[in-house]
Design a protein around this motif. Structure first.
Motif, PDB file in Angstrom:
ATOM      1  N   GLN A   1       0.717  -1.074  -0.098  1.00 52.46           N
ATOM      2  CA  GLN A   1       0.116   0.174   0.673  1.00 52.46           C
ATOM      3  C   GLN A   1       0.812   1.463  -0.298  1.00 52.46           C
ATOM      4  OE1 GLN A   1      -0.445  -2.018   2.269  1.00 52.46           O
ATOM      5  NE2 GLN A   1       0.078  -1.394   4.017  1.00 52.46           N
ATOM      6  N   ASP A   2       2.007   1.119   1.000  1.00 53.81           N
ATOM      7  CA  ASP A   2       2.655   2.235   0.941  1.00 53.81           C
ATOM      8  C   ASP A   2       3.242   3.297  -0.777  1.00 53.81           C
ATOM      9  OD1 ASP A   2       2.439   3.074   3.013  1.00 53.81           O
ATOM     10  OD2 ASP A   2       4.634   1.354   3.439  1.00 53.81           O
ATOM     11  N   LYS A   3       2.854   2.122  -1.957  1.00 52.38           N
ATOM     12  CA  LYS A   3       3.482   2.147  -3.006  1.00 52.38           C
ATOM     13  C   LYS A   3       2.764   3.530  -3.035  1.00 52.38           C
ATOM     14  CE  LYS A   3       4.390   0.232  -7.722  1.00 52.38           C
ATOM     15  NZ  LYS A   3       4.855  -1.358  -8.283  1.00 52.38           N
ATOM     16  N   VAL A   4       1.665   4.273  -3.217  1.00 50.82           N
ATOM     17  CA  VAL A   4       0.782   4.795  -3.450  1.00 50.82           C
ATOM     18  C   VAL A   4       1.342   6.181  -3.478  1.00 50.82           C
ATOM     19  CG1 VAL A   4      -0.550   5.478  -1.369  1.00 50.82           C
ATOM     20  CG2 VAL A   4      -1.849   5.099  -3.393  1.00 50.82           C
ATOM     21  N   ARG A   5       2.288   6.383  -2.512  1.00 50.82           N
ATOM     22  CA  ARG A   5       2.542   7.517  -1.412  1.00 50.82           C
ATOM     23  C   ARG A   5       3.746   7.691  -2.865  1.00 50.82           C
ATOM     24  NH1 ARG A   5       1.316   8.565   3.421  1.00 50.82           N
ATOM     25  NH2 ARG A   5       1.670   6.593   4.820  1.00 50.82           N
ATOM     26  N   GLU A   6       3.655   7.332  -3.864  1.00 47.07           N
ATOM     27  CA  GLU A   6       5.139   7.879  -4.895  1.00 47.07           C
ATOM     28  C   GLU A   6       3.964   8.465  -6.091  1.00 47.07           C
ATOM     29  OE1 GLU A   6       6.365   3.966  -6.520  1.00 47.07           O
ATOM     30  OE2 GLU A   6       6.726   3.424  -5.102  1.00 47.07           O
ATOM     31  N   LEU A   7       2.859   7.501  -6.351  1.00 43.20           N
ATOM     32  CA  LEU A   7       1.447   8.924  -6.818  1.00 43.20           C
ATOM     33  C   LEU A   7       1.124  10.223  -6.321  1.00 43.20           C
ATOM     34  CD1 LEU A   7      -0.505   6.119  -7.593  1.00 43.20           C
ATOM     35  CD2 LEU A   7       1.367   6.557  -9.349  1.00 43.20           C
ATOM     36  N   LEU A   8       1.807  10.613  -4.859  1.00 52.88           N
ATOM     37  CA  LEU A   8       1.472  11.810  -4.642  1.00 52.88           C
ATOM     38  C   LEU A   8       2.030  12.901  -4.887  1.00 52.88           C
ATOM     39  CD1 LEU A   8      -0.234  10.198  -1.894  1.00 52.88           C
ATOM     40  CD2 LEU A   8      -1.961  10.944  -3.606  1.00 52.88           C
TER      41      LEU A   8
END
Length: 114
Positions: free
Chosen positions: A107-114
């Motif tokens: 789930q932490d992969k989402v931070r790359e999109l923010l």
């Protein structure tokens, strides 16, 4: 920033990813429960292309009959057709923002999109 998540509320990783999105200031989140409102085949193809992954990499194996059907070794068109027909075959969560698309596992992969 706008973010769209293709979400399954029964999935822990999907719930955690959604929580990260909701806690980020300035992020306007659109939640699509893809089992109820599946993406079109064309949208799936676009999401995987934008994420830089093959449809086979977005194929959900666990809890499905994908392996028995030979889908992990099938061509992209066959996998996309199967996913469009049976959205349970879509691995989650997929997240799309202005910065790109990612299959957010972990789930932490989402931070790359923010």
């Amino acid at each position: 920033m706008k973010a769209t998540i293709w979400h399954n509320p029964k999935c822990g990783t999907s719930r955690k990813t959604l929580a990260i999105l909701k806690e980020m200031p300035g992020v306007e989140v659109t939640v699509i429960e893809y089992l109820k409102n599946p993406p079109t085949r064309a949208k799936l193809a676009q999401l995987y292309k934008d994420a830089g992954i093959a449809p086979q990499e977005g194929l959900r194996i666990r809890g499905t009959d994908a392996r028995e059907r030979g889908l992990p070794d099938a061509d992209a068109d066959t996998v996309l057709d199967a996913m469009a027909a049976e959205p349970i075959l879509i691995e989650r969560p997929l997240v799309e923002t202005d910065k790109g698309v990612a299959l957010c596992r972990p789930q932490d992969k989402v931070r790359e999109l923010l």
